[in-house]
Scaffold this motif. Structure first.
Motif, PDB file in Angstrom:
ATOM      1  N   ASP A 302      41.038  36.209 -63.097  1.00  4.43           N
ATOM      2  CA  ASP A 302      39.737  36.287 -62.022  1.00  4.43           C
ATOM      3  C   ASP A 302      39.335  37.828 -61.964  1.00  4.43           C
ATOM      4  O   ASP A 302      38.015  37.478 -61.747  1.00  4.43           O
ATOM      5  N   LEU A 303      39.940  38.684 -62.486  1.00  3.17           N
ATOM      6  CA  LEU A 303      39.263  39.881 -62.595  1.00  3.17           C
ATOM      7  C   LEU A 303      38.141  40.059 -63.772  1.00  3.17           C
ATOM      8  O   LEU A 303      37.024  40.493 -63.615  1.00  3.17           O
ATOM      9  N   TYR A 304      38.700  39.323 -64.973  1.00  9.08           N
ATOM     10  CA  TYR A 304      37.743  39.326 -65.944  1.00  9.08           C
ATOM     11  C   TYR A 304      36.542  38.678 -65.755  1.00  9.08           C
ATOM     12  O   TYR A 304      35.266  38.984 -66.073  1.00  9.08           O
ATOM     13  N   HIS A 305      36.582  37.494 -64.973  1.00  6.59           N
ATOM     14  CA  HIS A 305      35.295  36.855 -64.563  1.00  6.59           C
ATOM     15  C   HIS A 305      34.473  37.669 -63.585  1.00  6.59           C
ATOM     16  O   HIS A 305      33.349  37.370 -63.674  1.00  6.59           O
ATOM     17  N   ARG A 306      35.127  38.431 -62.848  1.00  7.22           N
ATOM     18  CA  ARG A 306      34.432  38.895 -61.642  1.00  7.22           C
ATOM     19  C   ARG A 306      33.811  40.123 -62.432  1.00  7.22           C
ATOM     20  O   ARG A 306      32.538  40.462 -61.944  1.00  7.22           O
ATOM     21  N   LEU A 307      34.295  40.675 -63.507  1.00 12.91           N
ATOM     22  CA  LEU A 307      33.550  41.746 -64.360  1.00 12.91           C
ATOM     23  C   LEU A 307      32.244  41.227 -65.213  1.00 12.91           C
ATOM     24  O   LEU A 307      31.390  41.962 -65.644  1.00 12.91           O
ATOM     25  N   ASN A 308      32.778  39.988 -65.688  1.00 11.25           N
ATOM     26  CA  ASN A 308      31.776  39.474 -66.595  1.00 11.25           C
ATOM     27  C   ASN A 308      30.776  38.884 -66.390  1.00 11.25           C
ATOM     28  O   ASN A 308      30.560  37.401 -66.650  1.00 11.25           O
ATOM     29  N   GLU A 309      30.012  39.379 -65.344  1.00  9.89           N
ATOM     30  CA  GLU A 309      28.722  38.740 -64.982  1.00  9.89           C
ATOM     31  C   GLU A 309      27.677  38.765 -65.966  1.00  9.89           C
ATOM     32  O   GLU A 309      26.908  38.040 -66.043  1.00  9.89           O
ATOM     33  N   PHE A 310      27.816  39.911 -66.735  1.00  6.03           N
ATOM     34  CA  PHE A 310      26.887  39.911 -68.047  1.00  6.03           C
ATOM     35  C   PHE A 310      27.565  40.574 -68.996  1.00  6.03           C
ATOM     36  O   PHE A 310      28.449  41.752 -69.029  1.00  6.03           O
ATOM     37  N   LYS A 311      27.512  40.150 -70.373  1.00  7.50           N
ATOM     38  CA  LYS A 311      28.165  40.933 -71.314  1.00  7.50           C
ATOM     39  C   LYS A 311      27.300  41.521 -72.684  1.00  7.50           C
ATOM     40  O   LYS A 311      26.388  40.812 -72.814  1.00  7.50           O
ATOM     41  N   ILE A 312      27.461  42.543 -73.029  1.00  5.40           N
ATOM     42  CA  ILE A 312      26.617  43.309 -74.054  1.00  5.40           C
ATOM     43  C   ILE A 312      27.676  43.524 -75.135  1.00  5.40           C
ATOM     44  O   ILE A 312      28.625  44.115 -74.900  1.00  5.40           O
ATOM     45  N   GLU A 313      27.209  42.895 -76.375  1.00  4.08           N
ATOM     46  CA  GLU A 313      28.198  43.362 -77.593  1.00  4.08           C
ATOM     47  C   GLU A 313      27.483  44.356 -78.421  1.00  4.08           C
ATOM     48  O   GLU A 313      26.438  44.190 -78.829  1.00  4.08           O
TER      49      GLU A 313
END
Length: 462
Positions: A302-313
């Motif tokens: 649940d924390l991962y999805h909350r943080l992962n609103e946008f990803k930059i690689e």
């Protein structure tokens, strides 16, 4: 006078550094073992510790952890061999300010010492005051983001421009040294929060005992050593941006607390009873595969999805060869300013070596190579002899194939020679890729399953 502790089992190095740093108006003490150092650190507060990585009784990472528990404000510089890229990355991950490679150059040591103590004082001042806006702005502005010309760099720039005006949480992924904090700074500086604090926290360097206090603050008496109320990073970053590097290192308990903060926009200090409203944008970074850590139960989904609103690689530097000289030129100008020199350019053969090197430590390694080259440069251009031997003669597979193991093999047995050479080649590539099995398999031109089978067959334990 700032106090410096030197830890090295080589008495000649201790005496040399003691004399040089004392001459430059520092108060210096030195010991030869980690045990002596810890005993002294419990009695005396030092602004800076300079320690050899390899001590008779323990290694640099173990010592780093203990120093940060005794006094989190003490800056630490590690002395290490240049070829130990994996070790250098480990020390930075666990809270070292920087690492200095042997042989030691007085001018380089002095610049690093001054920078480390300056940063240590700034951080201490912030922790002791209730306002951090000025520090937050200066830090964000001082980390200039340099964009390359590669297709990967163009995509990252587009993503920064797209996400910056929003308040969305961001996860930045990439190997150690690829510039994740610089990207976070760039997002902050293009956002509506740019005039508010930018606070960066390395979760990998936070001792588990102090992580909650550093993030959320504490009340006087909350635990042994809590002699006064303290604001945490969320309070210091209020109105601005909080950058959480190596987010995967947070304990499960602190992951739960972080999730609550992101959902409710409230924090509670350790030992406190009242909630404190906060308005903070969170940008997280990791060099791990968080999806894999979620599957392994080490990171909350649940924390991962909350943080992962946008990803930059961020791609490794070796995959962006067209950007290497752009960054090298930038680091050349930085080194000129730090070392009070006026080196104008790289010679053509140096540029070729820089372009073709593997760059295991990415931008951090490139910056250190350029800085040392500028230091050694006697003219207005960096020549080949200014580069470290590792850059001039990369030794991925070639050195492994003529390694001592292969030479010592029974040359009447062709299979034995071949196996020894192959084992040495695998070990060499693993070291060069920071023990990243995926990258090692790519360099060796085999798939991961084959690599795992060979690791087992050759009894290579990593």
């Amino acid at each position: 006078m700032e106090k410096i502790l030197i830890i090295d089992d080589d008495n000649d190095i201790c005496l040399l550094l003691n004399k040089f740093l004392t001459k430059n108006n520092y108060e210096v003490e030195y010991v030869n073992t980690g045990e002596e150092a810890i005993r002294l650190l419990k009695k005396v507060t030092f602004d800076l510790v300079i320690s050899d990585y390899r001590l008779p009784d323990e290694d640099g990472v173990s010592l780093l952890r203990k120093i940060k528990i005794i006094n989190p404000d003490t800056a630490v510089i590690i002395i290490t061999g240049y070829s130990d890229v994996r070790i250098a990355v480990q020390t930075l991950k666990h809270g070292a300010y920087d690492y200095v490679t042997k042989p030691l150059y007085p001018d380089e040591i002095l610049v690093t010492v001054k920078d480390a103590i300056k940063q240590q004082k700034e951080q201490k001042q912030v922790a002791q005051t209730n306002t951090s806006n000025s520090r937050g702005r200066s830090k964000a502005q001082s980390k200039k983001y340099v964009s390359g010309r590669s297709s990967q760099a163009e995509i990252v720039q587009k993503h920064i421009d797209l996400i910056a005006p929003t308040d969305m949480s961001v996860i930045i992924t990439g190997e150690t040294g690829t510039g994740k904090e610089f990207v976070a700074n760039a997002i902050h500086n293009k956002s509506q929060r740019k005039d508010q604090p930018f606070i960066a926290i390395d979760c990998g360097a936070l001792p588990k005992e102090l992580a909650g206090s550093e993030l959320f603050g504490h009340m006087k008496g909350a635990f042994t050593g809590a002699l006064a109320d303290k604001q945490g990073s969320f309070e210091l970053a209020n109105g601005g941006t909080l950058f959480l590097d190596e987010i995967g290192n947070l304990t499960y308990e602190n992951q739960i607390k972080l999730l609550r903060v992101l959902q409710e926009r409230k924090i509670k200090r350790l030992g406190g009873i009242k909630d404190i409203d906060i308005d903070v944008r969170v940008i997280a970074a990791t060099n791990e595969d968080l999806k894999e850590t979620v599957r392994n139960g080490k990171f909350r989904e649940d924390l991962y999805h909350r943080l992962n609103e946008f990803k930059i690689e961020l791609s490794p530097l070796r995959e962006r060869k067209t950007d290497i000289l752009i960054f090298a030129e930038h680091f050349l100008q930085l080194a000129n300013g730090q070392l009070n020199k006026n080196v104008e350019r790289f010679e053509s053969d140096v540029e070729e070596k820089l372009r073709n090197y593997y760059w295991h430590g990415n931008l951090r390694e490139l910056q250190n190579v350029v800085k040392r080259s500028v230091l050694l440069c006697q003219g207005d251009s960096v020549s080949l002899e200014c580069l470290p031997s590792e850059i001039i003669s990369p030794d991925y597979l070639s050195s492994a194939l003529i390694s001592n193991d292969a030479q010592a093999a029974d040359f009447t047995n062709l299979k034995s020679v071949s196996e020894n050479a192959e084992r040495s080649a695998i070990i060499s590539v693993l070291e060069k890729t920071g023990y990243n099995k995926t990258k090692a398999a790519e360099v060796l031109n085999i798939d991961r399953k084959t690599l795992y089978n060979k690791l087992k067959a050759y009894d290579i334990n990593i």
